[in-house]
Design a protein around this motif. Structure first.
Motif, PDB file in Angstrom:
ATOM      1  N   THR A   1       2.949   0.493  15.699  1.00 49.78           N
ATOM      2  CA  THR A   1       2.792   1.460  14.610  1.00 49.78           C
ATOM      3  C   THR A   1       1.314   1.761  14.406  1.00 49.78           C
ATOM      4  N   THR A   2       0.982   3.055  14.326  1.00 46.52           N
ATOM      5  CA  THR A   2      -0.406   3.438  14.068  1.00 46.52           C
ATOM      6  C   THR A   2      -0.604   3.671  12.572  1.00 46.52           C
ATOM      7  N   PHE A   3      -1.805   3.345  12.125  1.00 44.75           N
ATOM      8  CA  PHE A   3      -2.117   3.517  10.710  1.00 44.75           C
ATOM      9  C   PHE A   3      -2.200   4.987  10.326  1.00 44.75           C
ATOM     10  N   THR A   4      -2.786   5.797  11.200  1.00 47.38           N
ATOM     11  CA  THR A   4      -3.012   7.203  10.865  1.00 47.38           C
ATOM     12  C   THR A   4      -1.796   8.067  11.153  1.00 47.38           C
ATOM     13  N   ARG A   5      -1.324   8.032  12.392  1.00 49.36           N
ATOM     14  CA  ARG A   5      -0.239   8.920  12.800  1.00 49.36           C
ATOM     15  C   ARG A   5       1.103   8.518  12.188  1.00 49.36           C
ATOM     16  N   ASP A   6       1.463   7.251  12.293  1.00 44.40           N
ATOM     17  CA  ASP A   6       2.788   6.812  11.841  1.00 44.40           C
ATOM     18  C   ASP A   6       2.862   6.554  10.337  1.00 44.40           C
ATOM     19  N   LEU A   7       1.864   5.847   9.805  1.00 47.33           N
ATOM     20  CA  LEU A   7       1.898   5.491   8.381  1.00 47.33           C
ATOM     21  C   LEU A   7       1.157   6.486   7.503  1.00 47.33           C
ATOM     22  N   GLU A   8       0.378   7.362   8.141  1.00 49.09           N
ATOM     23  CA  GLU A   8      -0.390   8.396   7.439  1.00 49.09           C
ATOM     24  C   GLU A   8      -1.304   7.804   6.370  1.00 49.09           C
ATOM     25  N   LEU A   9      -1.927   6.660   6.696  1.00 47.87           N
ATOM     26  CA  LEU A   9      -2.866   6.051   5.765  1.00 47.87           C
ATOM     27  C   LEU A   9      -4.196   6.779   5.815  1.00 47.87           C
ATOM     28  N   GLU A  10      -4.860   6.832   4.694  1.00 49.22           N
ATOM     29  CA  GLU A  10      -6.181   7.434   4.593  1.00 49.22           C
ATOM     30  C   GLU A  10      -7.202   6.321   4.427  1.00 49.22           C
ATOM     31  N   SER A  11      -8.465   6.678   4.456  1.00 48.56           N
ATOM     32  CA  SER A  11      -9.523   5.664   4.390  1.00 48.56           C
ATOM     33  C   SER A  11      -9.432   4.822   3.115  1.00 48.56           C
ATOM     34  N   ILE A  12      -9.059   5.421   2.000  1.00 47.04           N
ATOM     35  CA  ILE A  12      -8.939   4.660   0.757  1.00 47.04           C
ATOM     36  C   ILE A  12      -7.827   3.617   0.866  1.00 47.04           C
ATOM     37  N   ASP A  13      -6.782   3.932   1.645  1.00 45.75           N
ATOM     38  CA  ASP A  13      -5.700   2.971   1.860  1.00 45.75           C
ATOM     39  C   ASP A  13      -6.189   1.776   2.682  1.00 45.75           C
ATOM     40  N   LEU A  14      -7.097   2.038   3.613  1.00 43.87           N
ATOM     41  CA  LEU A  14      -7.665   0.941   4.398  1.00 43.87           C
ATOM     42  C   LEU A  14      -8.538   0.048   3.527  1.00 43.87           C
ATOM     43  N   VAL A  15      -9.186   0.633   2.539  1.00 48.54           N
ATOM     44  CA  VAL A  15      -9.966  -0.162   1.585  1.00 48.54           C
ATOM     45  C   VAL A  15      -9.024  -1.080   0.799  1.00 48.54           C
ATOM     46  N   THR A  16      -7.912  -0.535   0.373  1.00 46.97           N
ATOM     47  CA  THR A  16      -6.912  -1.340  -0.338  1.00 46.97           C
ATOM     48  C   THR A  16      -6.385  -2.451   0.561  1.00 46.97           C
TER      49      THR A  16
ATOM     50  N   VAL B   1       0.845  -1.204   0.000  1.00 52.95           N
ATOM     51  CA  VAL B   1       0.000   0.000   0.000  1.00 52.95           C
ATOM     52  C   VAL B   1       0.878   1.252   0.000  1.00 52.95           C
ATOM     53  N   LEU B   2       1.895   1.257   0.854  1.00 50.66           N
ATOM     54  CA  LEU B   2       2.765   2.430   0.973  1.00 50.66           C
ATOM     55  C   LEU B   2       3.624   2.652  -0.265  1.00 50.66           C
ATOM     56  N   ALA B   3       3.891   1.608  -1.017  1.00 51.52           N
ATOM     57  CA  ALA B   3       4.706   1.730  -2.233  1.00 51.52           C
ATOM     58  C   ALA B   3       4.059   2.678  -3.230  1.00 51.52           C
ATOM     59  N   GLU B   4       2.743   2.790  -3.181  1.00 50.16           N
ATOM     60  CA  GLU B   4       2.050   3.710  -4.078  1.00 50.16           C
ATOM     61  C   GLU B   4       2.465   5.157  -3.817  1.00 50.16           C
ATOM     62  N   TYR B   5       2.944   5.421  -2.596  1.00 46.59           N
ATOM     63  CA  TYR B   5       3.399   6.761  -2.228  1.00 46.59           C
ATOM     64  C   TYR B   5       4.914   6.862  -2.226  1.00 46.59           C
ATOM     65  N   GLY B   6       5.591   5.784  -2.613  1.00 53.16           N
ATOM     66  CA  GLY B   6       7.043   5.773  -2.593  1.00 53.16           C
ATOM     67  C   GLY B   6       7.608   5.667  -1.192  1.00 53.16           C
ATOM     68  N   ASP B   7       6.815   5.141  -0.261  1.00 53.33           N
ATOM     69  CA  ASP B   7       7.225   5.077   1.147  1.00 53.33           C
ATOM     70  C   ASP B   7       7.156   3.642   1.654  1.00 53.33           C
ATOM     71  N   ASP B   8       7.709   2.711   0.891  1.00 51.85           N
ATOM     72  CA  ASP B   8       7.616   1.305   1.276  1.00 51.85           C
ATOM     73  C   ASP B   8       8.733   0.856   2.211  1.00 51.85           C
ATOM     74  N   ASP B   9       9.531   1.798   2.728  1.00 53.87           N
ATOM     75  CA  ASP B   9      10.588   1.440   3.672  1.00 53.87           C
ATOM     76  C   ASP B   9      10.279   1.925   5.087  1.00 53.87           C
ATOM     77  N   ALA B  10       9.024   2.277   5.355  1.00 53.78           N
ATOM     78  CA  ALA B  10       8.619   2.736   6.676  1.00 53.78           C
ATOM     79  C   ALA B  10       8.836   1.633   7.704  1.00 53.78           C
ATOM     80  N   VAL B  11       9.173   2.022   8.927  1.00 50.62           N
ATOM     81  CA  VAL B  11       9.328   1.065  10.021  1.00 50.62           C
ATOM     82  C   VAL B  11       7.933   0.675  10.494  1.00 50.62           C
ATOM     83  N   ILE B  12       7.657  -0.631  10.470  1.00 46.92           N
ATOM     84  CA  ILE B  12       6.337  -1.125  10.850  1.00 46.92           C
ATOM     85  C   ILE B  12       6.510  -2.161  11.945  1.00 46.92           C
ATOM     86  N   GLY B  13       5.836  -1.935  13.051  1.00 51.26           N
ATOM     87  CA  GLY B  13       5.851  -2.862  14.180  1.00 51.26           C
ATOM     88  C   GLY B  13       4.483  -2.921  14.819  1.00 51.26           C
ATOM     89  N   MET B  14       4.381  -3.645  15.892  1.00 54.18           N
ATOM     90  CA  MET B  14       3.079  -3.828  16.544  1.00 54.18           C
ATOM     91  C   MET B  14       2.496  -2.509  17.057  1.00 54.18           C
TER      92      MET B  14
END
Length: 106
Positions: A42-57, A27-40
């Motif tokens: 990690t928040t979807f909104t604050r840390d990954l900055e995902l939007e509702s459409i990203d949650l649909v994906t 999902v993040l690769a679409e924004y060129g940010d596929d190297d983000a640190v992801i752990g237990m």
């Protein structure tokens, strides 16, 4: 199940975290940010900055991988708005593990 075939391994938080991390990187690769640190934690909104459409994906990727046993929309529907905003990867992983374990019994 064929008695000569071993039972599929029980899902663990570690294996599901690895799979969900891969989906999030997709999902993040679409924004060129596929190297983000992801752990237990990690928040979807604050840390990954995902939007509702990203949650649909992400929901589509979860369904592709796990079938109807994991329903992100249903999981989110049981939450208050603030809970969704603060949703962590860990909480999703726990839900997936629980869903897969109960789905096997059915």
């Amino acid at each position: 199940m064929n008695p000569t075939q071993p039972a599929p391994p029980r899902p663990t938080a570690d294996t599901v975290l690895a799979e969900v991390t891969g989906m999030l990187r997709e999902v993040l690769a679409e924004y060129g940010d596929d190297d983000a640190v992801i752990g237990m934690s990690t928040t979807f909104t604050r840390d990954l900055e995902l939007e509702s459409i990203d949650l649909v994906t992400l929901a589509g990727l979860l369904e592709e991988r796990y079938g109807g046993r994991v329903n992100l929309a249903e999981f989110l529907a049981g939450m208050e708005f603030d809970e969704i905003i603060e949703l962590t990867v860990g909480r999703l992983v726990e839900y997936v593990v629980r869903s897969l374990r109960t789905g096997r019994a059915g």
